[in-house]
Design an enzyme around this catalytic site. Structure first.
Site, PDB file in Angstrom:
ATOM      1  CB  SER A  69      -6.918 -45.147   2.151  1.00 47.10           C
ATOM      2  OG  SER A  69      -7.435 -44.023   1.485  1.00 47.10           O
TER       3      SER A  69
HETATM    4  N1  SAH Z   1     -10.245 -40.547   3.377  1.00 46.45           N
HETATM    5  C1  SAH Z   1     -11.222 -41.488   2.911  1.00 46.45           C
HETATM    6  C2  SAH Z   1     -10.861 -42.024   1.538  1.00 46.45           C
HETATM    7  C3  SAH Z   1     -12.009 -41.850   0.613  1.00 46.45           C
HETATM    8  S1  SAH Z   1     -11.685 -42.059  -1.113  1.00 46.45           S
HETATM    9  C4  SAH Z   1     -11.444 -42.605   3.932  1.00 46.45           C
HETATM   10  O1  SAH Z   1     -10.733 -42.633   4.958  1.00 46.45           O
HETATM   11  O2  SAH Z   1     -12.357 -43.416   3.753  1.00 46.45           O
HETATM   12  C5  SAH Z   1     -11.609 -40.380  -1.646  1.00 46.45           C
HETATM   13  C6  SAH Z   1     -12.846 -39.551  -1.490  1.00 46.45           C
HETATM   14  O3  SAH Z   1     -12.597 -38.292  -2.094  1.00 46.45           O
HETATM   15  C7  SAH Z   1     -14.092 -40.102  -2.184  1.00 46.45           C
HETATM   16  O4  SAH Z   1     -15.111 -40.282  -1.242  1.00 46.45           O
HETATM   17  C8  SAH Z   1     -14.451 -39.017  -3.201  1.00 46.45           C
HETATM   18  O5  SAH Z   1     -15.848 -38.827  -3.381  1.00 46.45           O
HETATM   19  C9  SAH Z   1     -13.811 -37.781  -2.575  1.00 46.45           C
HETATM   20  N2  SAH Z   1     -13.562 -36.697  -3.532  1.00 46.45           N
HETATM   21  C10 SAH Z   1     -13.120 -36.760  -4.814  1.00 46.45           C
HETATM   22  N3  SAH Z   1     -13.018 -35.533  -5.335  1.00 46.45           N
HETATM   23  C11 SAH Z   1     -13.403 -34.654  -4.369  1.00 46.45           C
HETATM   24  C12 SAH Z   1     -13.514 -33.234  -4.307  1.00 46.45           C
HETATM   25  N4  SAH Z   1     -13.242 -32.427  -5.345  1.00 46.45           N
HETATM   26  N5  SAH Z   1     -13.950 -32.681  -3.149  1.00 46.45           N
HETATM   27  C13 SAH Z   1     -14.250 -33.436  -2.068  1.00 46.45           C
HETATM   28  N6  SAH Z   1     -14.179 -34.790  -2.076  1.00 46.45           N
HETATM   29  C14 SAH Z   1     -13.749 -35.392  -3.207  1.00 46.45           C
END
Ligand code: SAH
Length: 222
Positions: A69
């Site tokens: 993000s």
């Molecule tokens: N907080 C992260 C942002 C990652 S983007 C950072 O600081 O880098 C969002 C993430 O959510 C992705 O890696 C995606 O694979 C994950 N995601 C999506 N659906 C999900 C679910 N049902 N359970 C766990 N993770 C999930």
């Protein structure tokens, strides 16, 4: 030009001090949050190719087609959680692990769930490298939360849900806060604050955002 005063002219990299000034200018006031962003090395959470942009205020691609993000969004969501030293926090969407590392500076323990094993493993390696000992990470479907560790003081969801996941509301303590983006894939998503109260929930719409989708189930491969 004043704008380039903070750039490292030899490398062209944007220094973290400039990012912090930008976050302040955009209204982030909480000194603890700004300090956490200043001290967590975002460069370690982005791919080598993007290291010049590690402290630019923008989201960047990570493995498995996901994104780390934008720092402003990380700061804004973290500030809204009003973290206390004793808080137990659940994060859905570990991704690079950056948001979890920022949270870990500001609370007692972070539980974080990721559906891709590859991302989970990379994040765990980074936590170890940085000597962060108060994050517990697992591979799973975050839409269901983490019942064995519930209830949580705070919950942060870093992928966009179509609707507010009821299991997550159930796993929030009374008085607890959840921050999450809600809306369709690629469409208008709104950051919402859910506060669990004695009477039910308070639900406030805050800001238009764009996140990758919250996808049900563990990822089939990777
Ligand atoms: N907080 C992260 C942002 C990652 S983007 C950072 O600081 O880098 C969002 C993430 O959510 C992705 O890696 C995606 O694979 C994950 N995601 C999506 N659906 C999900 C679910 N049902 N359970 C766990 N993770 C999930």
């Amino acid at each position: 030009m004043g704008d380039t005063d903070f750039d490292d002219e030899e490398t062209g990299r944007i220094p973290v001090a400039k990012l912090i000034l930008g976050l302040r200018a955009q209204g982030i006031r909480d000194a603890r949050v700004l300090k956490a962003i200043e001290t967590v090395p975002r460069a370690l959470f982005v791919e080598e190719t993007y290291s010049d942009l590690a402290y630019a205020d923008r989201s960047l691609p990570i493995d498995c087609g996901q994104t780390i993000s934008q720092p402003f969004v990380v700061a804004y969501m973290t500030e809204l959680l009003r973290l206390g030293d004793r808080d137990k926090v659940l994060e859905i969407g570990t991704g690079s692990g950056y948001q979890a590392a920022v949270l870990a500076k500001l609370c007692r323990r972070v539980y974080t769930i990721e559906r891709y094993r590859t991302l989970h493993r990379q994040a765990e390696t980074r936590f170890k490298e940085l000597g962060i000992a108060n994050i517990t990470a697992m591979v799973g479907d975050g839409i269901k939360g983490w019942p064995a560790q519930a209830p949580f003081d705070k919950i942060i969801v870093t992928a966009a849900a179509e609707t507010v996941p009821p299991d997550l509301v159930d796993q929030l303590k009374e008085g607890g806060i959840m921050i999450l983006p809600v809306g369709p894939v690629g469409g208008v998503q709104v950051l919402r604050r859910i506060v669990r109260t004695e009477a039910g929930v308070e639900d406030t719409e805050l800001l238009g955002v764009r996140f990758v989708p919250l996808v049900p189930g563990k990822a089939a491969q990777l």
